[in-house]
Design a protein around this motif. Structure first.
Motif, PDB file in Angstrom:
ATOM      1  N   GLN A  91      -8.655  -5.411 -23.731  1.00 22.11           N
ATOM      2  CA  GLN A  91      -8.875  -3.986 -23.869  1.00 22.11           C
ATOM      3  C   GLN A  91      -9.801  -3.489 -22.776  1.00 22.11           C
ATOM      4  O   GLN A  91     -10.936  -3.953 -22.653  1.00 22.11           O
ATOM      5  N   GLY A  92      -9.309  -2.592 -21.975  1.00 20.32           N
ATOM      6  CA  GLY A  92     -10.123  -1.962 -20.953  1.00 20.32           C
ATOM      7  C   GLY A  92     -10.319  -0.500 -21.273  1.00 20.32           C
ATOM      8  O   GLY A  92     -10.003  -0.032 -22.365  1.00 20.32           O
ATOM      9  N   LYS A  93     -10.858   0.225 -20.301  1.00 19.39           N
ATOM     10  CA  LYS A  93     -11.105   1.649 -20.471  1.00 19.39           C
ATOM     11  C   LYS A  93     -10.258   2.426 -19.471  1.00 19.39           C
ATOM     12  O   LYS A  93      -9.935   1.920 -18.395  1.00 19.39           O
ATOM     13  N   TRP A  94      -9.926   3.653 -19.846  1.00 25.45           N
ATOM     14  CA  TRP A  94      -9.106   4.495 -18.979  1.00 25.45           C
ATOM     15  C   TRP A  94      -9.870   5.751 -18.589  1.00 25.45           C
ATOM     16  O   TRP A  94     -10.582   6.344 -19.392  1.00 25.45           O
ATOM     17  N   TRP A  95      -9.720   6.150 -17.336  1.00 23.15           N
ATOM     18  CA  TRP A  95     -10.260   7.417 -16.846  1.00 23.15           C
ATOM     19  C   TRP A  95     -11.775   7.498 -17.021  1.00 23.15           C
ATOM     20  O   TRP A  95     -12.327   8.554 -17.284  1.00 23.15           O
ATOM     21  N   GLN A  96     -12.473   6.376 -16.895  1.00 21.49           N
ATOM     22  CA  GLN A  96     -13.926   6.405 -16.948  1.00 21.49           C
ATOM     23  C   GLN A  96     -14.488   6.576 -15.540  1.00 21.49           C
ATOM     24  O   GLN A  96     -13.765   6.560 -14.550  1.00 21.49           O
ATOM     25  N   GLU A  97     -15.805   6.738 -15.454  1.00 19.18           N
ATOM     26  CA  GLU A  97     -16.437   6.902 -14.162  1.00 19.18           C
ATOM     27  C   GLU A  97     -16.389   5.608 -13.362  1.00 19.18           C
ATOM     28  O   GLU A  97     -16.381   4.518 -13.914  1.00 19.18           O
ATOM     29  N   GLY A  98     -16.365   5.761 -12.028  1.00 23.82           N
ATOM     30  CA  GLY A  98     -16.313   4.590 -11.161  1.00 23.82           C
ATOM     31  C   GLY A  98     -14.894   4.127 -10.940  1.00 23.82           C
ATOM     32  O   GLY A  98     -13.923   4.720 -11.413  1.00 23.82           O
ATOM     33  N   GLY A  99     -14.746   3.015 -10.194  1.00 21.17           N
ATOM     34  CA  GLY A  99     -13.434   2.431  -9.966  1.00 21.17           C
ATOM     35  C   GLY A  99     -12.461   3.416  -9.350  1.00 21.17           C
ATOM     36  O   GLY A  99     -12.811   4.283  -8.536  1.00 21.17           O
ATOM     37  N   CYS A 100     -11.192   3.315  -9.768  1.00 29.03           N
ATOM     38  CA  CYS A 100     -10.145   4.182  -9.229  1.00 29.03           C
ATOM     39  C   CYS A 100     -10.375   5.653  -9.556  1.00 29.03           C
ATOM     40  O   CYS A 100      -9.908   6.542  -8.839  1.00 29.03           O
ATOM     41  N   SER A 101     -11.094   5.909 -10.662  1.00 30.48           N
ATOM     42  CA  SER A 101     -11.240   7.285 -11.125  1.00 30.48           C
ATOM     43  C   SER A 101     -12.080   8.144 -10.190  1.00 30.48           C
ATOM     44  O   SER A 101     -12.124   9.358 -10.349  1.00 30.48           O
ATOM     45  N   VAL A 102     -12.743   7.508  -9.233  1.00 33.97           N
ATOM     46  CA  VAL A 102     -13.510   8.279  -8.262  1.00 33.97           C
ATOM     47  C   VAL A 102     -12.601   9.245  -7.514  1.00 33.97           C
ATOM     48  O   VAL A 102     -12.963  10.388  -7.248  1.00 33.97           O
ATOM     49  N   ASN A 103     -11.413   8.805  -7.161  1.00 34.80           N
ATOM     50  CA  ASN A 103     -10.486   9.636  -6.386  1.00 34.80           C
ATOM     51  C   ASN A 103      -9.233  10.027  -7.162  1.00 34.80           C
ATOM     52  O   ASN A 103      -8.420  10.796  -6.669  1.00 34.80           O
ATOM     53  N   ARG A 104      -9.078   9.495  -8.373  1.00 29.98           N
ATOM     54  CA  ARG A 104      -7.852   9.741  -9.126  1.00 29.98           C
ATOM     55  C   ARG A 104      -8.013  10.944 -10.054  1.00 29.98           C
ATOM     56  O   ARG A 104      -8.936  11.017 -10.832  1.00 29.98           O
ATOM     57  N   ASN A 105      -7.081  11.876  -9.960  1.00 33.62           N
ATOM     58  CA  ASN A 105      -7.003  12.997 -10.881  1.00 33.62           C
ATOM     59  C   ASN A 105      -5.534  13.204 -11.222  1.00 33.62           C
ATOM     60  O   ASN A 105      -4.666  12.455 -10.757  1.00 33.62           O
ATOM     61  N   ALA A 106      -5.251  14.200 -12.031  1.00 35.89           N
ATOM     62  CA  ALA A 106      -3.876  14.393 -12.486  1.00 35.89           C
ATOM     63  C   ALA A 106      -2.919  14.618 -11.319  1.00 35.89           C
ATOM     64  O   ALA A 106      -1.835  14.026 -11.266  1.00 35.89           O
ATOM     65  N   ASP A 107      -3.312  15.462 -10.375  1.00 36.37           N
ATOM     66  CA  ASP A 107      -2.429  15.770  -9.245  1.00 36.37           C
ATOM     67  C   ASP A 107      -2.163  14.524  -8.396  1.00 36.37           C
ATOM     68  O   ASP A 107      -1.021  14.254  -8.006  1.00 36.37           O
ATOM     69  N   ALA A 108      -3.227  13.763  -8.112  1.00 35.27           N
ATOM     70  CA  ALA A 108      -3.074  12.561  -7.299  1.00 35.27           C
ATOM     71  C   ALA A 108      -2.241  11.512  -8.028  1.00 35.27           C
ATOM     72  O   ALA A 108      -1.378  10.863  -7.429  1.00 35.27           O
ATOM     73  N   TYR A 109      -2.504  11.359  -9.323  1.00 39.13           N
ATOM     74  CA  TYR A 109      -1.740  10.399 -10.132  1.00 39.13           C
ATOM     75  C   TYR A 109      -0.254  10.749 -10.116  1.00 39.13           C
ATOM     76  O   TYR A 109       0.601   9.892  -9.860  1.00 39.13           O
ATOM     77  N   ASN A 110       0.059  11.997 -10.389  1.00 42.67           N
ATOM     78  CA  ASN A 110       1.457  12.425 -10.443  1.00 42.67           C
ATOM     79  C   ASN A 110       2.136  12.287  -9.081  1.00 42.67           C
ATOM     80  O   ASN A 110       3.285  11.831  -8.980  1.00 42.67           O
ATOM     81  N   LYS A 111       1.432  12.680  -8.018  1.00 44.19           N
ATOM     82  CA  LYS A 111       1.989  12.609  -6.670  1.00 44.19           C
ATOM     83  C   LYS A 111       2.345  11.170  -6.289  1.00 44.19           C
ATOM     84  O   LYS A 111       3.444  10.911  -5.773  1.00 44.19           O
ATOM     85  N   GLU A 112       1.413  10.247  -6.537  1.00 46.11           N
ATOM     86  CA  GLU A 112       1.647   8.861  -6.139  1.00 46.11           C
ATOM     87  C   GLU A 112       2.739   8.209  -6.974  1.00 46.11           C
ATOM     88  O   GLU A 112       3.555   7.435  -6.456  1.00 46.11           O
ATOM     89  N   HIS A 113       2.789   8.516  -8.257  1.00 43.07           N
ATOM     90  CA  HIS A 113       3.833   7.921  -9.102  1.00 43.07           C
ATOM     91  C   HIS A 113       5.212   8.518  -8.817  1.00 43.07           C
ATOM     92  O   HIS A 113       6.235   7.851  -9.017  1.00 43.07           O
ATOM     93  N   LYS A 114       5.246   9.752  -8.337  1.00 38.17           N
ATOM     94  CA  LYS A 114       6.534  10.321  -7.918  1.00 38.17           C
ATOM     95  C   LYS A 114       7.102   9.554  -6.722  1.00 38.17           C
ATOM     96  O   LYS A 114       8.325   9.498  -6.535  1.00 38.17           O
ATOM     97  N   LYS A 115       6.222   8.983  -5.933  1.00 35.16           N
ATOM     98  CA  LYS A 115       6.685   8.157  -4.815  1.00 35.16           C
ATOM     99  C   LYS A 115       7.396   6.911  -5.336  1.00 35.16           C
ATOM    100  O   LYS A 115       8.361   6.424  -4.719  1.00 35.16           O
ATOM    101  N   LEU A 116       6.935   6.388  -6.460  1.00 40.44           N
ATOM    102  CA  LEU A 116       7.635   5.257  -7.076  1.00 40.44           C
ATOM    103  C   LEU A 116       9.010   5.695  -7.569  1.00 40.44           C
ATOM    104  O   LEU A 116       9.990   4.949  -7.457  1.00 40.44           O
ATOM    105  N   THR A 142       0.819  -1.214   0.000  1.00 41.19           N
ATOM    106  CA  THR A 142       0.000   0.000   0.000  1.00 41.19           C
ATOM    107  C   THR A 142       0.856   1.269   0.000  1.00 41.19           C
ATOM    108  O   THR A 142       0.385   2.341   0.386  1.00 41.19           O
ATOM    109  N   TYR A 143       2.089   1.154  -0.427  1.00 43.41           N
ATOM    110  CA  TYR A 143       2.998   2.297  -0.438  1.00 43.41           C
ATOM    111  C   TYR A 143       2.457   3.433  -1.297  1.00 43.41           C
ATOM    112  O   TYR A 143       2.641   4.612  -0.977  1.00 43.41           O
ATOM    113  N   VAL A 144       1.804   3.097  -2.415  1.00 46.79           N
ATOM    114  CA  VAL A 144       1.181   4.113  -3.273  1.00 46.79           C
ATOM    115  C   VAL A 144      -0.306   3.812  -3.411  1.00 46.79           C
ATOM    116  O   VAL A 144      -0.719   2.655  -3.440  1.00 46.79           O
ATOM    117  N   GLN A 145      -1.082   4.853  -3.508  1.00 46.40           N
ATOM    118  CA  GLN A 145      -2.517   4.695  -3.698  1.00 46.40           C
ATOM    119  C   GLN A 145      -2.830   4.342  -5.146  1.00 46.40           C
ATOM    120  O   GLN A 145      -3.705   3.525  -5.437  1.00 46.40           O
TER     121      GLN A 145
END
Length: 268
Positions: A197-222, A167-170
């Motif tokens: 083939q899946g979908k990206w950035w659609q409603e529901g799932g991880c996208s409920v809380n994921r946005n550009a800032d959150a994505y970038n912040k968590e991946h910077k931790k990696l 759980t190091y990154v969200q």
């Protein structure tokens, strides 16, 4: 393969992956749902109930521990499966067109193949190339990215699961899992015949809380945790999302590091 785990959130009426499976594999499926959503699900399958709003990283950890030493599939809930024409590997065409949706026989063949690959003590994870990407002219590729859908050798993960901070990154926990596997000297293998083939950035799932800032912040931790194997190469603009940093990964360097360190220790 013993079970297919499908974590799902806020998509009670849109189970694309589950609906894509043949009936005999639906019977092997476990829907992983948050406690407050369980009463809303009506599918006659097994359920793994997790805490409310725990996020996908903690959910994946729950699945890994629930699966134990068994081989299992971990699938996103919005995926369709395709079989690619074998002609792209230099053999005679085996269908009309470039690909088609998979049927029950295709799933049987795919699971048998993936299981045989993981009989190799060095292969811990198998998965699929993204269907819209062009063929690579090979049936599979080792030591590469695997997202959305994979089969995992639980009997191998069990040996070190307590060593990993799952759980190091969200967001980006799937990438972190890939790196942790490679750093321990295990390969992954990506099929270019059985694709998804899946979908990206659609409603529901991880996208409920994921946005550009959150994505970038968590991946910077990696990037901070694995500076030798993660780097940034520009950024991408997504409509309604914003600017996403383009993170790249040195998969083979991570894998080779295990054997380089083992050799160095041998000579010390």
């Amino acid at each position: 393969m013993h079970r297919i785990y499908i974590p799902t959130f806020r998509r009670v009426d849109s189970q694309i992956t589950f609906d894509s499976l043949p009936d005999k594999y639906k019977e092997k499926t476990i829907l992983v749902v948050q406690e407050h959503e369980r009463p809303l699900h009506k599918h006659d399958v097994e359920y793994l109930i997790v805490g409310d709003n725990i996020g996908i990283a903690k959910t994946r950890k729950e699945i890994i521990y629930h699966a134990g030493k068994s081989r299992f599939c971990l699938y996103d809930d919005d995926v369709k499966f395709y079989r690619r024409n074998i002609k792209y590997t230099g053999q005679e065409s085996d269908m009309e067109g470039s690909k088609r949706l998979m049927n029950e026989k295709d799933f049987d063949e795919m699971f048998d193949l993936f299981n045989s690959w993981m009989d190799d003590e060095n292969i811990i994870q198998t998965g699929h190339r993204t269907a819209f990407l062009p063929p690579q002219n090979n049936k599979y590729k080792d030591i590469t990215s695997i997202y959305q859908c994979s089969m995992i050798a639980g009997e191998k993960v069990f040996k070190f699961r307590d060593e990993v901070d799952w759980t190091y990154v969200q967001f980006g926990s799937d990438t972190m899992m890939l790196i942790e596997f490679l750093l321990r000297g295990y390969k992954n293998r990506q099929s270019d015949i059985f694709v998804c083939q899946g979908k990206w950035w659609q409603e529901g799932g991880c996208s409920v809380n994921r946005n550009a800032d959150a994505y970038n912040k968590e991946h910077k931790k990696l990037l901070k945790k694995y500076p030798e194997y993660v780097y940034i190469s520009g950024e991408k603009e997504y409509q309604n999302i914003g600017k996403i940093l383009n993170f790249k990964y040195r998969w083979k360097k991570a894998y080779n590091s295990f054997y380089d360190n083992t050799l160095s220790n041998f000579f010390e």
